[in-house]
Design an enzyme around this catalytic site. Structure first.
Site, PDB file in Angstrom:
ATOM      1  N   HIS A 103       0.834  -1.105   0.032  1.00 41.08           N
ATOM      2  CA  HIS A 103      -0.060  -0.034   0.179  1.00 41.08           C
ATOM      3  C   HIS A 103       0.906   1.238   0.128  1.00 41.08           C
ATOM      4  O   HIS A 103       1.930   1.191   0.347  1.00 41.08           O
ATOM      5  CB  HIS A 103      -0.913   0.031   1.296  1.00 41.08           C
ATOM      6  CG  HIS A 103      -1.670  -1.122   1.712  1.00 41.08           C
ATOM      7  ND1 HIS A 103      -1.344  -2.004   2.241  1.00 41.08           N
ATOM      8  CD2 HIS A 103      -2.995  -0.945   1.344  1.00 41.08           C
ATOM      9  CE1 HIS A 103      -2.500  -2.841   2.523  1.00 41.08           C
ATOM     10  NE2 HIS A 103      -3.624  -2.209   1.881  1.00 41.08           N
ATOM     11  N   ASP A 106       2.322   1.945   3.628  1.00 41.04           N
ATOM     12  CA  ASP A 106       3.323   0.959   3.845  1.00 41.04           C
ATOM     13  C   ASP A 106       4.668   1.276   3.663  1.00 41.04           C
ATOM     14  O   ASP A 106       5.523   1.287   4.543  1.00 41.04           O
ATOM     15  CB  ASP A 106       3.296  -0.458   3.384  1.00 41.04           C
ATOM     16  CG  ASP A 106       1.679  -0.973   3.369  1.00 41.04           C
ATOM     17  OD1 ASP A 106       1.073  -0.884   4.358  1.00 41.04           O
ATOM     18  OD2 ASP A 106       1.587  -1.490   2.538  1.00 41.04           O
ATOM     19  N   GLU A 234     -11.047  -6.597  -4.115  1.00 39.86           N
ATOM     20  CA  GLU A 234     -10.647  -7.808  -3.305  1.00 39.86           C
ATOM     21  C   GLU A 234     -11.970  -7.899  -2.250  1.00 39.86           C
ATOM     22  O   GLU A 234     -12.315  -6.874  -1.464  1.00 39.86           O
ATOM     23  CB  GLU A 234      -9.337  -7.475  -2.364  1.00 39.86           C
ATOM     24  CG  GLU A 234      -9.110  -8.687  -1.453  1.00 39.86           C
ATOM     25  CD  GLU A 234      -7.654  -8.416  -0.629  1.00 39.86           C
ATOM     26  OE1 GLU A 234      -6.951  -7.686  -1.243  1.00 39.86           O
ATOM     27  OE2 GLU A 234      -7.834  -8.605   0.465  1.00 39.86           O
ATOM     28  N   GLU A 270      -9.238 -13.702  -1.037  1.00 38.94           N
ATOM     29  CA  GLU A 270      -8.577 -14.161   0.069  1.00 38.94           C
ATOM     30  C   GLU A 270      -9.265 -15.248   1.024  1.00 38.94           C
ATOM     31  O   GLU A 270     -10.341 -14.834   1.166  1.00 38.94           O
ATOM     32  CB  GLU A 270      -8.412 -12.563   0.988  1.00 38.94           C
ATOM     33  CG  GLU A 270      -7.576 -12.919   2.312  1.00 38.94           C
ATOM     34  CD  GLU A 270      -6.817 -11.491   2.756  1.00 38.94           C
ATOM     35  OE1 GLU A 270      -6.468 -10.853   1.812  1.00 38.94           O
ATOM     36  OE2 GLU A 270      -7.145 -11.346   4.006  1.00 38.94           O
ATOM     37  N   HIS A 273     -11.244 -14.017   3.855  1.00 42.70           N
ATOM     38  CA  HIS A 273     -12.395 -13.193   3.633  1.00 42.70           C
ATOM     39  C   HIS A 273     -13.438 -14.098   3.324  1.00 42.70           C
ATOM     40  O   HIS A 273     -14.530 -13.730   3.514  1.00 42.70           O
ATOM     41  CB  HIS A 273     -12.001 -12.100   2.453  1.00 42.70           C
ATOM     42  CG  HIS A 273     -10.885 -11.119   2.916  1.00 42.70           C
ATOM     43  ND1 HIS A 273     -10.741 -10.111   2.070  1.00 42.70           N
ATOM     44  CD2 HIS A 273     -10.233 -10.900   4.075  1.00 42.70           C
ATOM     45  CE1 HIS A 273      -9.534  -9.378   2.815  1.00 42.70           C
ATOM     46  NE2 HIS A 273      -9.655  -9.917   3.928  1.00 42.70           N
ATOM     47  N   ASP A 298      -5.120 -13.679  -2.116  1.00 41.79           N
ATOM     48  CA  ASP A 298      -4.370 -13.186  -0.936  1.00 41.79           C
ATOM     49  C   ASP A 298      -4.430 -14.390  -0.116  1.00 41.79           C
ATOM     50  O   ASP A 298      -5.662 -14.796   0.383  1.00 41.79           O
ATOM     51  CB  ASP A 298      -4.992 -11.982  -0.281  1.00 41.79           C
ATOM     52  CG  ASP A 298      -4.442 -10.614  -0.880  1.00 41.79           C
ATOM     53  OD1 ASP A 298      -3.520 -10.755  -1.617  1.00 41.79           O
ATOM     54  OD2 ASP A 298      -4.532  -9.554  -0.068  1.00 41.79           O
ATOM     55  N   ASP A 309     -10.950 -12.008  10.987  1.00 39.12           N
ATOM     56  CA  ASP A 309      -9.646 -12.193  10.045  1.00 39.12           C
ATOM     57  C   ASP A 309      -8.315 -12.348  10.702  1.00 39.12           C
ATOM     58  O   ASP A 309      -7.563 -11.237  11.024  1.00 39.12           O
ATOM     59  CB  ASP A 309      -9.755 -10.959   9.473  1.00 39.12           C
ATOM     60  CG  ASP A 309      -9.111 -10.928   8.106  1.00 39.12           C
ATOM     61  OD1 ASP A 309      -8.780 -12.067   7.519  1.00 39.12           O
ATOM     62  OD2 ASP A 309      -8.806  -9.602   7.265  1.00 39.12           O
ATOM     63  N   ASP A 311      -5.727 -13.797   9.712  1.00 44.72           N
ATOM     64  CA  ASP A 311      -4.406 -13.645   8.807  1.00 44.72           C
ATOM     65  C   ASP A 311      -3.594 -14.657   9.326  1.00 44.72           C
ATOM     66  O   ASP A 311      -2.427 -13.968   9.315  1.00 44.72           O
ATOM     67  CB  ASP A 311      -4.121 -12.037   8.655  1.00 44.72           C
ATOM     68  CG  ASP A 311      -5.226 -11.348   7.935  1.00 44.72           C
ATOM     69  OD1 ASP A 311      -5.960 -11.886   7.240  1.00 44.72           O
ATOM     70  OD2 ASP A 311      -4.971 -10.123   8.150  1.00 44.72           O
ATOM     71  N   ASP A 342      -0.780 -12.672   2.284  1.00 40.29           N
ATOM     72  CA  ASP A 342      -1.392 -11.557   3.258  1.00 40.29           C
ATOM     73  C   ASP A 342      -1.627 -12.038   4.489  1.00 40.29           C
ATOM     74  O   ASP A 342      -2.795 -12.406   4.909  1.00 40.29           O
ATOM     75  CB  ASP A 342      -2.500 -10.958   2.439  1.00 40.29           C
ATOM     76  CG  ASP A 342      -3.353  -9.840   3.028  1.00 40.29           C
ATOM     77  OD1 ASP A 342      -2.706  -9.269   4.069  1.00 40.29           O
ATOM     78  OD2 ASP A 342      -4.119  -9.176   2.601  1.00 40.29           O
TER      79      ASP A 342
HETATM   80  C1  XLS Z   1      -7.397  -6.658   4.507  1.00 42.08           C
HETATM   81  C2  XLS Z   1      -7.028  -6.985   3.340  1.00 42.08           C
HETATM   82  C3  XLS Z   1      -5.979  -5.976   2.625  1.00 42.08           C
HETATM   83  C4  XLS Z   1      -5.826  -5.917   1.281  1.00 42.08           C
HETATM   84  C5  XLS Z   1      -5.080  -4.707   0.749  1.00 42.08           C
HETATM   85  O1  XLS Z   1      -8.370  -7.274   5.160  1.00 42.08           O
HETATM   86  O2  XLS Z   1      -6.762  -8.072   3.078  1.00 42.08           O
HETATM   87  O3  XLS Z   1      -4.854  -6.390   3.461  1.00 42.08           O
HETATM   88  O4  XLS Z   1      -5.367  -7.221   0.768  1.00 42.08           O
HETATM   89  O5  XLS Z   1      -5.735  -3.517   1.067  1.00 42.08           O
HETATM   90 NI    NI Z   2      -5.783  -9.027   1.493  1.00 41.15          NI
HETATM   91 NI    NI Z   3      -7.609  -9.684   4.919  1.00 42.91          NI
END
Ligand code: XLS
Ligand code: NI
Ligand code: NI
Length: 440
Positions: A103, A106, A234, A270, A273, A298, A309, A311, A342
């Site tokens: 991003h 980032d 996404e 993702e 998600h 992702d 989430d 992750d 991700d």
């Molecule tokens: C958040 C998202 C984010 C996107 C990019 O849940 O996964 O990280 O991949 O903005």
């Molecule tokens: Ni993501």
């Molecule tokens: Ni995410």
């Protein structure tokens, strides 16, 4: 060749095969080995994500970050942003990964005003370009963070404040330009704050129309700027907002079609998600592939015991084996997309070693899945079963249905004459689950 000394104690990560006990080696990912006619690295196109791996501190709502990285000076300064880029590239090259994603926020901090913010971003972009050139690492996708700063707390393109909408236009315009400058192959839109928390204060129709306008402006700008990377959306069902407009793949594809935007976008799916939307990851992939709209992945996972989430790095190679079966049905597989990890290490995984173990596990999970998918494809039994299951559409009345040569009256006459439909064959789910086990 290393730009810094921070990973000097870690060996170069290479493939050693399934028998290796070396935790700093790939057991399944052999980049140049050909599977189903294509190098593993070209199927996978692995990417390190800048935010979790280099900007995450492992804070949670009960406590501050636990990860104290030796290269960080504790500031979010431009100087630190520039210094950090070298560490990032050392990590990516040590892992033997070819891509990264980021991003705008980032890589570079906000300045005192919009112009300064843009200037910061471009200064870091110049540095990233040099590092890409020196290392051979490429940009899979870029994006703009329009969810962290308080100005986005009521939405980005869906904001009730037109100035915030204009702010977002600047962010995406610059992020597209920077992505193009760095040869990025895709550009991602994740609408973190594009949703609502209460219908009492929300004009949903108006907010969605504004998002459509924003996407159209992005498409128009990309054309003007000659950015020919793929646009990706996404989906995510909830978190941070209670209900997000890009709920899942089917919702996004419908939205794009309604607004005449479907030609310009594919989806970035993702894993975690998908489960937030109440779907399997593979369901989401299949929805996209059925529409030739799978753009990128992702990769991460949630925890089956809680519903947010988390992750985590992926570790379910059986799920990934099935994913490849779906991905490879789309011509060119992931195409210009790839596997962006991700994902973040756990709050109590403090060491830089953990950053490596995490990525090795994620990459090997997908690589092992790919090897299983290749066995399934070579054997052909599963495909044969599915084909046979629909064979009543290959001839006779079924073929007429598929080719549009019949109608309700003709079909009624046909079934009246027959008196009853032909008996159904068993769907054989358990038999197929046994068969799947055989390949794993
Ligand atoms: C958040 C998202 C984010 C996107 C990019 O849940 O996964 O990280 O991949 O903005
Ligand atoms: Ni993501
Ligand atoms: Ni995410």
């Amino acid at each position: 060749m290393a730009f810094t000394k921070h990973f000097a104690s870690i060996p170069q990560i290479t493939y050693e095969g399934a028998e290796s006990d070396n935790p700093f080696a790939y057991k399944y990912f052999n980049p140049d080995e050909k599977i189903l006619g294509k190098k593993m690295k070209d199927h996978m196109r692995n990417a390190v994500c800048y935010w979790h791996t280099f900007r995450g501190t492992a804070l949670d709502i009960f406590g501050p970050g636990t990860l104290v990285r030796p290269w960080e000076d504790g500031t979010n300064s431009q100087e630190m942003a520039l210094k950090r880029t070298e560490v990032v590239f050392d990590f990516i090259t040590k892992l033997g990964v070819e891509y990264y994603c980021f991003h705008d926020r980032d890589v570079a901090p906000e300045g005192a005003n919009v112009a300064e913010t843009n200037k910061n971003l471009w200064q870091v972009a110049e540095k990233l370009k040099q590092l890409q050139k020196a290392s051979g690492v490429k940009l899979l996708w870029g994006t703009a963070n329009m969810f962290s700063h308080p100005r986005f707390s009521q939405g980005a393109a869906s904001t009730p404040n037109a100035d915030v909408f204009a702010y977002c236009a600047n962010s995406v315009k610059e992020a597209i330009d920077v992505t193009k400058f760095l040869g990025g192959e895709n550009y991602v839109f994740w609408g973190g704050r594009e949703g609502y928390n209460s219908l009492l204060n929300t004009d949903m129709g108006r907010e969605q129309a504004h998002i459509a306008k924003f996407f159209q402006m992005a498409v128009d700008y990309a054309k003007k700027a000659k950015f020919d990377g793929q646009f990706l959306i996404e989906p995510k069902a909830c978190e941070p907002t209670k209900h997000q407009y890009d709920f899942d793949s089917a919702t996004v594809l419908g939205f794009l079609r309604k607004n005449g935007l479907d030609k310009h976008f594919k989806l970035n799916i993702e894993q975690n998600h998908a489960t937030l939307a109440g779907h399997d990851f593979n369901h989401e992939l299949a929805v996209c592939v059925a529409d030739n709209a799978l753009g990128s992945i992702d990769s991460n996972r949630g925890d089956v015991m809680n519903g947010w989430d988390t992750d985590q790095f992926p570790n379910d190679y059986r799920e990934c084996a099935q994913s490849w079966g779906i991905i490879l049905k789309q011509k060119g597989g992931l195409g210009t997309g790839g596997l962006n990890y991700d994902a973040k290490v756990r709050r109590d995984s403090y060491d830089i070693e953990d950053m490596f173990y995490a990525h090795i596990c994620g990459i090997d999970t997908w690589a092992r899945g790919l090897r299983i998918a290749a066995k399934i494809a070579a054997d052909g039994e599963l495909d044969k079963f599915v084909k046979a299951r629909y064979s009543s559409y290959d001839k006779g009345i079924g073929k007429e249905i598929e080719t549009g040569k019949t109608d309700f009256e003709k079909l009624q006459a046909y079934i009246l004459k027959k008196g009853e439909a032909a008996p159904l064959a068993s769907a054989r789910q358990e038999y197929l689950e046994n068969l799947f086990n055989k390949y794993c």
